[in-house]
Design a protein around this motif. Structure first.
Motif, PDB file in Angstrom:
ATOM      1  N   MET A  82      14.043   1.099 -35.466  1.00 18.68           N
ATOM      2  CA  MET A  82      12.847   0.858 -36.271  1.00 18.68           C
ATOM      3  C   MET A  82      13.264   0.656 -37.724  1.00 18.68           C
ATOM      4  SD  MET A  82      10.333   3.706 -34.548  1.00 18.68           S
ATOM      5  CE  MET A  82      11.447   5.075 -34.880  1.00 18.68           C
ATOM      6  N   ASN A  83      13.004  -0.515 -38.244  1.00 18.41           N
ATOM      7  CA  ASN A  83      13.335  -0.846 -39.625  1.00 18.41           C
ATOM      8  C   ASN A  83      12.079  -1.095 -40.438  1.00 18.41           C
ATOM      9  OD1 ASN A  83      16.090  -0.797 -38.919  1.00 18.41           O
ATOM     10  ND2 ASN A  83      16.059  -2.971 -38.377  1.00 18.41           N
ATOM     11  N   ASN A  84      12.225  -1.022 -41.744  1.00 16.58           N
ATOM     12  CA  ASN A  84      11.088  -1.251 -42.649  1.00 16.58           C
ATOM     13  C   ASN A  84       9.858  -0.454 -42.194  1.00 16.58           C
ATOM     14  OD1 ASN A  84       9.593  -2.298 -44.760  1.00 16.58           O
ATOM     15  ND2 ASN A  84       9.089  -4.197 -43.680  1.00 16.58           N
ATOM     16  N   LEU A  85      10.074   0.818 -41.984  1.00 19.48           N
ATOM     17  CA  LEU A  85       9.009   1.669 -41.477  1.00 19.48           C
ATOM     18  C   LEU A  85       7.874   1.802 -42.476  1.00 19.48           C
ATOM     19  CD1 LEU A  85      11.240   4.274 -39.687  1.00 19.48           C
ATOM     20  CD2 LEU A  85       9.305   3.102 -38.625  1.00 19.48           C
ATOM     21  N   LYS A  86       6.666   1.919 -41.933  1.00 18.82           N
ATOM     22  CA  LYS A  86       5.454   2.044 -42.732  1.00 18.82           C
ATOM     23  C   LYS A  86       4.754   3.350 -42.372  1.00 18.82           C
ATOM     24  CE  LYS A  86       4.847  -2.977 -42.427  1.00 18.82           C
ATOM     25  NZ  LYS A  86       3.936  -4.070 -42.034  1.00 18.82           N
ATOM     26  N   PRO A  87       3.939   3.882 -43.268  1.00 20.46           N
ATOM     27  CA  PRO A  87       3.211   5.121 -42.940  1.00 20.46           C
ATOM     28  C   PRO A  87       2.392   5.002 -41.661  1.00 20.46           C
ATOM     29  CG  PRO A  87       3.107   4.712 -45.287  1.00 20.46           C
ATOM     30  CD  PRO A  87       3.759   3.491 -44.680  1.00 20.46           C
ATOM     31  N   GLU A  88       1.890   3.816 -41.375  1.00 19.83           N
ATOM     32  CA  GLU A  88       1.090   3.643 -40.160  1.00 19.83           C
ATOM     33  C   GLU A  88       1.927   3.666 -38.882  1.00 19.83           C
ATOM     34  OE1 GLU A  88       1.091   1.685 -42.890  1.00 19.83           O
ATOM     35  OE2 GLU A  88       0.879  -0.448 -42.345  1.00 19.83           O
ATOM     36  N   THR A  90       3.674   6.255 -38.242  1.00 24.18           N
ATOM     37  CA  THR A  90       3.721   7.673 -37.937  1.00 24.18           C
ATOM     38  C   THR A  90       3.026   7.956 -36.617  1.00 24.18           C
ATOM     39  OG1 THR A  90       3.833   8.341 -40.243  1.00 24.18           O
ATOM     40  CG2 THR A  90       2.974   9.963 -38.687  1.00 24.18           C
ATOM     41  N   ALA A  91       3.749   8.582 -35.686  1.00 32.31           N
ATOM     42  CA  ALA A  91       3.203   8.834 -34.350  1.00 32.31           C
ATOM     43  C   ALA A  91       4.209   9.629 -33.535  1.00 32.31           C
ATOM     44  CB  ALA A  91       2.891   7.525 -33.629  1.00 32.31           C
ATOM     45  N   LEU A  92       3.756  10.084 -32.388  1.00 32.80           N
ATOM     46  CA  LEU A  92       4.643  10.637 -31.371  1.00 32.80           C
ATOM     47  C   LEU A  92       5.088   9.465 -30.496  1.00 32.80           C
ATOM     48  CD1 LEU A  92       5.748  13.362 -30.351  1.00 32.80           C
ATOM     49  CD2 LEU A  92       3.769  13.489 -28.833  1.00 32.80           C
ATOM     50  N   TYR A  93       6.397   9.275 -30.396  1.00 32.62           N
ATOM     51  CA  TYR A  93       6.945   8.135 -29.663  1.00 32.62           C
ATOM     52  C   TYR A  93       7.439   8.606 -28.295  1.00 32.62           C
ATOM     53  CZ  TYR A  93       6.628   5.027 -33.635  1.00 32.62           C
ATOM     54  OH  TYR A  93       6.149   4.238 -34.650  1.00 32.62           O
ATOM     55  N   TYR A  94       6.955   7.919 -27.250  1.00 34.14           N
ATOM     56  CA  TYR A  94       7.292   8.257 -25.876  1.00 34.14           C
ATOM     57  C   TYR A  94       8.090   7.118 -25.238  1.00 34.14           C
ATOM     58  CZ  TYR A  94       3.273  11.487 -26.141  1.00 34.14           C
ATOM     59  OH  TYR A  94       2.392  12.470 -26.487  1.00 34.14           O
ATOM     60  N   CYS A  95       9.061   7.462 -24.402  1.00 33.63           N
ATOM     61  CA  CYS A  95       9.629   6.430 -23.559  1.00 33.63           C
ATOM     62  C   CYS A  95       9.040   6.568 -22.159  1.00 33.63           C
ATOM     63  CB  CYS A  95      11.150   6.452 -23.534  1.00 33.63           C
ATOM     64  SG  CYS A  95      11.925   7.688 -22.524  1.00 33.63           S
ATOM     65  N   ALA A  96       9.018   5.457 -21.443  1.00 29.66           N
ATOM     66  CA  ALA A  96       8.429   5.406 -20.117  1.00 29.66           C
ATOM     67  C   ALA A  96       9.276   4.511 -19.229  1.00 29.66           C
ATOM     68  CB  ALA A  96       7.001   4.883 -20.193  1.00 29.66           C
ATOM     69  N   ALA A  97       9.263   4.817 -17.932  1.00 28.28           N
ATOM     70  CA  ALA A  97      10.044   4.054 -16.956  1.00 28.28           C
ATOM     71  C   ALA A  97       9.152   3.600 -15.818  1.00 28.28           C
ATOM     72  CB  ALA A  97      11.187   4.916 -16.415  1.00 28.28           C
ATOM     73  N   GLN A 116       8.682  12.996 -32.472  1.00 32.10           N
ATOM     74  CA  GLN A 116       7.797  12.724 -33.605  1.00 32.10           C
ATOM     75  C   GLN A 116       8.508  11.888 -34.659  1.00 32.10           C
ATOM     76  OE1 GLN A 116       4.493  13.515 -34.013  1.00 32.10           O
ATOM     77  NE2 GLN A 116       4.570  12.366 -35.935  1.00 32.10           N
ATOM     78  N   VAL A 117       7.837  10.839 -35.088  1.00 38.28           N
ATOM     79  CA  VAL A 117       8.305  10.018 -36.207  1.00 38.28           C
ATOM     80  C   VAL A 117       7.240  10.099 -37.297  1.00 38.28           C
ATOM     81  CG1 VAL A 117       8.822   7.693 -36.998  1.00 38.28           C
ATOM     82  CG2 VAL A 117       9.671   8.475 -34.775  1.00 38.28           C
ATOM     83  N   THR A 118       7.656  10.505 -38.478  1.00 47.63           N
ATOM     84  CA  THR A 118       6.741  10.618 -39.613  1.00 47.63           C
ATOM     85  C   THR A 118       7.284   9.787 -40.766  1.00 47.63           C
ATOM     86  OG1 THR A 118       6.100  12.854 -38.940  1.00 47.63           O
ATOM     87  CG2 THR A 118       5.579  12.177 -41.194  1.00 47.63           C
ATOM     88  N   VAL A 119       6.456   8.884 -41.263  1.00 51.98           N
ATOM     89  CA  VAL A 119       6.853   8.006 -42.364  1.00 51.98           C
ATOM     90  C   VAL A 119       6.021   8.361 -43.587  1.00 51.98           C
ATOM     91  CG1 VAL A 119       7.181   5.634 -43.119  1.00 51.98           C
ATOM     92  CG2 VAL A 119       7.367   6.203 -40.685  1.00 51.98           C
TER      93      VAL A 119
END
Length: 121
Positions: A82-88, A90-97, A116-119
């Motif tokens: 994830m590059n050039n991250l923005k405040p929006e 911000t979320a809990l990131y899940y992987c799925a298969a 958790q990713v917080t920007v």
């Protein structure tokens, strides 16, 4: 099946972060993978997908050009750069298969617990 995400954290706007997902208990090289995210008070949303052999990817419009999904089938891992991250972002990131090598739906078969990713602005 177990999916374990890692690599989340706090980053300033404009910064970069890479989250990872380690998979076990499934034939990873036969599984399409995806990253979803869920912000507080919002529904979970699809961020990016990758097919089983890694040659086809897709992205939500909100992250196109900033995020890159990739996978390592020898290590049973999937990544989200994830590059050039923005405040929006911000979320809990899940992987799925998925139990398929190619999958275009939202109803994945297996889910991780999230990272958790917080920007900050």
């Amino acid at each position: 099946v177990q999916l374990v995400e890692s690599g989340g954290g706090l980053v300033q706007a404009g910064g970069s972060l890479r989250v990872s997902c380690a998979a076990s208990g499934l034939t990873f090289s036969d599984s399409a993978m995806a990253w979803f995210r869920q912000a507080p008070g919002q529904a979970r949303k699809l961020v990016a997908t990758i097919n089983a052999n890694g040659d086809t990817t897709s992205y939500a419009d909100s992250v196109k050009g900033r995020f890159t999904i990739s996978r390592d089938n020898e290590k049973n891992m999937v990544f989200l750069q994830m590059n050039n991250l923005k405040p929006e972002d911000t979320a809990l990131y899940y992987c799925a298969a998925a139990n398929n090598g190619i999958y275009y739906g939202l109803d994945y078969d297996y889910w991780g617990q999230g990272t958790q990713v917080t920007v900050s602005s």
